[in-house]
Write a protein that holds these residues in place. Structure first.
Motif, PDB file in Angstrom:
ATOM      1  N   ASP A  38      29.348 -17.304  -0.725  1.00 56.91           N
ATOM      2  CA  ASP A  38      29.506 -15.844  -0.764  1.00 56.91           C
ATOM      3  C   ASP A  38      30.081 -15.362  -2.088  1.00 56.91           C
ATOM      4  OD1 ASP A  38      32.253 -16.730  -0.312  1.00 56.91           O
ATOM      5  OD2 ASP A  38      32.702 -14.687   0.334  1.00 56.91           O
ATOM      6  N   ILE A  39      29.838 -14.087  -2.338  1.00 54.76           N
ATOM      7  CA  ILE A  39      30.528 -13.364  -3.413  1.00 54.76           C
ATOM      8  C   ILE A  39      31.223 -12.181  -2.753  1.00 54.76           C
ATOM      9  CG2 ILE A  39      30.227 -11.887  -5.453  1.00 54.76           C
ATOM     10  CD1 ILE A  39      28.098 -13.764  -6.467  1.00 54.76           C
ATOM     11  N   ARG A  40      32.512 -12.052  -3.036  1.00 54.06           N
ATOM     12  CA  ARG A  40      33.278 -10.953  -2.437  1.00 54.06           C
ATOM     13  C   ARG A  40      32.944  -9.643  -3.140  1.00 54.06           C
ATOM     14  NH1 ARG A  40      37.404 -12.743   1.484  1.00 54.06           N
ATOM     15  NH2 ARG A  40      38.211 -10.632   1.473  1.00 54.06           N
ATOM     16  N   HIS A  41      32.922  -8.588  -2.344  1.00 57.30           N
ATOM     17  CA  HIS A  41      32.692  -7.246  -2.879  1.00 57.30           C
ATOM     18  C   HIS A  41      33.879  -6.387  -2.481  1.00 57.30           C
ATOM     19  CE1 HIS A  41      30.838  -3.392  -3.717  1.00 57.30           C
ATOM     20  NE2 HIS A  41      31.020  -3.020  -2.473  1.00 57.30           N
ATOM     21  N   ARG A  42      34.382  -5.608  -3.427  1.00 56.97           N
ATOM     22  CA  ARG A  42      35.470  -4.680  -3.131  1.00 56.97           C
ATOM     23  C   ARG A  42      34.983  -3.290  -3.470  1.00 56.97           C
ATOM     24  NH1 ARG A  42      41.314  -5.379  -3.025  1.00 56.97           N
ATOM     25  NH2 ARG A  42      42.278  -3.382  -3.452  1.00 56.97           N
ATOM     26  N   GLY A  43      35.093  -2.380  -2.506  1.00 62.78           N
ATOM     27  CA  GLY A  43      34.615  -1.015  -2.730  1.00 62.78           C
ATOM     28  C   GLY A  43      33.711  -0.575  -1.595  1.00 62.78           C
ATOM     29  N   PRO A  44      33.043   0.572  -1.760  1.00 58.22           N
ATOM     30  CA  PRO A  44      32.216   1.131  -0.682  1.00 58.22           C
ATOM     31  C   PRO A  44      31.190   0.110  -0.176  1.00 58.22           C
ATOM     32  CG  PRO A  44      32.386   2.686  -2.515  1.00 58.22           C
ATOM     33  CD  PRO A  44      33.015   1.401  -2.979  1.00 58.22           C
ATOM     34  N   TYR A  45      31.083  -0.011   1.143  1.00 57.91           N
ATOM     35  CA  TYR A  45      30.178  -0.991   1.728  1.00 57.91           C
ATOM     36  C   TYR A  45      28.719  -0.855   1.279  1.00 57.91           C
ATOM     37  CZ  TYR A  45      33.863  -2.796   4.814  1.00 57.91           C
ATOM     38  OH  TYR A  45      34.993  -3.381   5.309  1.00 57.91           O
ATOM     39  N   PRO A  46      28.201   0.389   1.155  1.00 53.91           N
ATOM     40  CA  PRO A  46      26.790   0.486   0.746  1.00 53.91           C
ATOM     41  C   PRO A  46      26.500  -0.125  -0.638  1.00 53.91           C
ATOM     42  CG  PRO A  46      27.514   2.554   1.709  1.00 53.91           C
ATOM     43  CD  PRO A  46      28.744   1.700   1.531  1.00 53.91           C
ATOM     44  N   TYR A 125      17.802   1.841   5.619  1.00 56.80           N
ATOM     45  CA  TYR A 125      19.146   1.517   5.147  1.00 56.80           C
ATOM     46  C   TYR A 125      20.183   2.563   5.567  1.00 56.80           C
ATOM     47  CZ  TYR A 125      22.826  -0.485   2.367  1.00 56.80           C
ATOM     48  OH  TYR A 125      24.010  -1.065   1.992  1.00 56.80           O
ATOM     49  N   ASP A 126      19.774   3.836   5.524  1.00 53.97           N
ATOM     50  CA  ASP A 126      20.762   4.888   5.838  1.00 53.97           C
ATOM     51  C   ASP A 126      21.062   5.009   7.335  1.00 53.97           C
ATOM     52  OD1 ASP A 126      18.462   6.110   6.722  1.00 53.97           O
ATOM     53  OD2 ASP A 126      18.507   7.754   5.271  1.00 53.97           O
ATOM     54  N   GLU A 127      20.425   4.199   8.163  1.00 54.26           N
ATOM     55  CA  GLU A 127      20.725   4.225   9.602  1.00 54.26           C
ATOM     56  C   GLU A 127      21.715   3.125   9.996  1.00 54.26           C
ATOM     57  OE1 GLU A 127      16.844   5.576  12.005  1.00 54.26           O
ATOM     58  OE2 GLU A 127      16.531   3.753  10.836  1.00 54.26           O
ATOM     59  N   ILE A 128      22.053   2.253   9.055  1.00 57.19           N
ATOM     60  CA  ILE A 128      22.881   1.098   9.406  1.00 57.19           C
ATOM     61  C   ILE A 128      24.273   1.528   9.900  1.00 57.19           C
ATOM     62  CG2 ILE A 128      24.015  -0.980   8.479  1.00 57.19           C
ATOM     63  CD1 ILE A 128      21.398  -1.558   6.938  1.00 57.19           C
ATOM     64  N   GLU A 129      24.824   2.537   9.263  1.00 58.44           N
ATOM     65  CA  GLU A 129      26.147   3.015   9.691  1.00 58.44           C
ATOM     66  C   GLU A 129      26.102   3.529  11.125  1.00 58.44           C
ATOM     67  OE1 GLU A 129      29.678   6.142   8.378  1.00 58.44           O
ATOM     68  OE2 GLU A 129      27.915   5.932   7.087  1.00 58.44           O
ATOM     69  N   LYS A 130      25.023   4.254  11.454  1.00 64.54           N
ATOM     70  CA  LYS A 130      24.839   4.773  12.808  1.00 64.54           C
ATOM     71  C   LYS A 130      24.752   3.623  13.819  1.00 64.54           C
ATOM     72  CE  LYS A 130      22.148   8.474  14.920  1.00 64.54           C
ATOM     73  NZ  LYS A 130      20.973   9.340  14.752  1.00 64.54           N
ATOM     74  N   GLY A 159      14.659  -5.629   3.266  1.00 65.22           N
ATOM     75  CA  GLY A 159      14.137  -4.287   3.528  1.00 65.22           C
ATOM     76  C   GLY A 159      13.646  -3.569   2.282  1.00 65.22           C
ATOM     77  N   THR A 160      14.179  -3.965   1.124  1.00 63.49           N
ATOM     78  CA  THR A 160      13.741  -3.302  -0.111  1.00 63.49           C
ATOM     79  C   THR A 160      12.298  -3.692  -0.442  1.00 63.49           C
ATOM     80  OG1 THR A 160      14.608  -5.067  -1.538  1.00 63.49           O
ATOM     81  CG2 THR A 160      16.099  -3.220  -1.050  1.00 63.49           C
ATOM     82  N   GLN A 161      11.828  -4.808   0.128  1.00 61.73           N
ATOM     83  CA  GLN A 161      10.446  -5.253  -0.095  1.00 61.73           C
ATOM     84  C   GLN A 161       9.502  -4.828   1.034  1.00 61.73           C
ATOM     85  OE1 GLN A 161       9.789  -6.878  -3.042  1.00 61.73           O
ATOM     86  NE2 GLN A 161      11.969  -6.568  -3.427  1.00 61.73           N
TER      87      GLN A 161
END
Length: 176
Positions: A38-46, A125-130, A159-161
């Motif tokens: 893994d690579i850690r990400h810090r900041g907004p989830y999207p 992608y924009d439905e994932i939060e829902k 999904g981008t493909q």
């Protein structure tokens, strides 16, 4: 004034429940252990996509990307309801079959086997939060309790493909 917000809140809950029922049947299952780099990400989830990009660039040349067997997994450590989005921690991960040497910002993470509420979705992608919000409602509604564990998504495609931009994703919430 109070009355209106109260009704709006319940309306939203009903909406989410209906939306979830139309999109998936949540299953409770014992999920196997996932061993990953893994690579850690810090900041907004999207914005976790940036970490995935880096991880792919690291894992590809090492022969670790054997799709569809290899899965991309996102782990979320903080609740967006509580934590400031710039401080939120997450991990972009890919599953590995055998132990792998890691270096630099690439680490290792294991999700232990355990019981999860799992919703399988096909989402833009924009439905994932829902989807997360509706799954979070499902757990107490069905008499389950949360446990300490990894809140994560398992991606079954990129999904981008996808021609319709649809992500095939399992959302997994640890329950007891």
């Amino acid at each position: 004034e109070h009355q209106i917000s109260f009704e709006k809140y319940f309306y939203t809950i009903e909406n989410l429940k209906n939306w979830l029922a139309m999109r998936t049947e949540v299953k409770v299952k014992e999920m196997p252990e996932l061993r990953m780099v893994d690579i850690r990400h810090r900041g907004p989830y999207p914005k976790i996509g940036e970490a995935f990009q880096k991880l792919m660039e690291w894992a590809g040349p090492r022969g670790l990307l054997n799709f569809p067997k290899t899965k991309m997994v996102a782990i979320y450590y903080d609740s967006p309801r509580i934590t400031d989005e710039n401080k939120m921690e997450s991990s972009a991960c890919v599953t590995i079959e055998e132990d792998t040497e890691v270096n630099g910002e690439v680490g290792k993470v294991t999700i232990p086997k355990g019981k999860f509420a799992v919703g399988s979705f096909k989402l833009k992608y924009d439905e994932i939060e829902k989807a997360w919000n509706s799954m979070s409602l499902w757990v107490p509604e069905h008499g389950f309790e949360l446990r300490d564990g990894h809140y994560h998504e398992i991606y079954h495609n990129d999904g981008t493909q996808d021609p319709e931009g649809l992500f095939i994703v399992d959302i997994c919430i640890p329950i007891q």
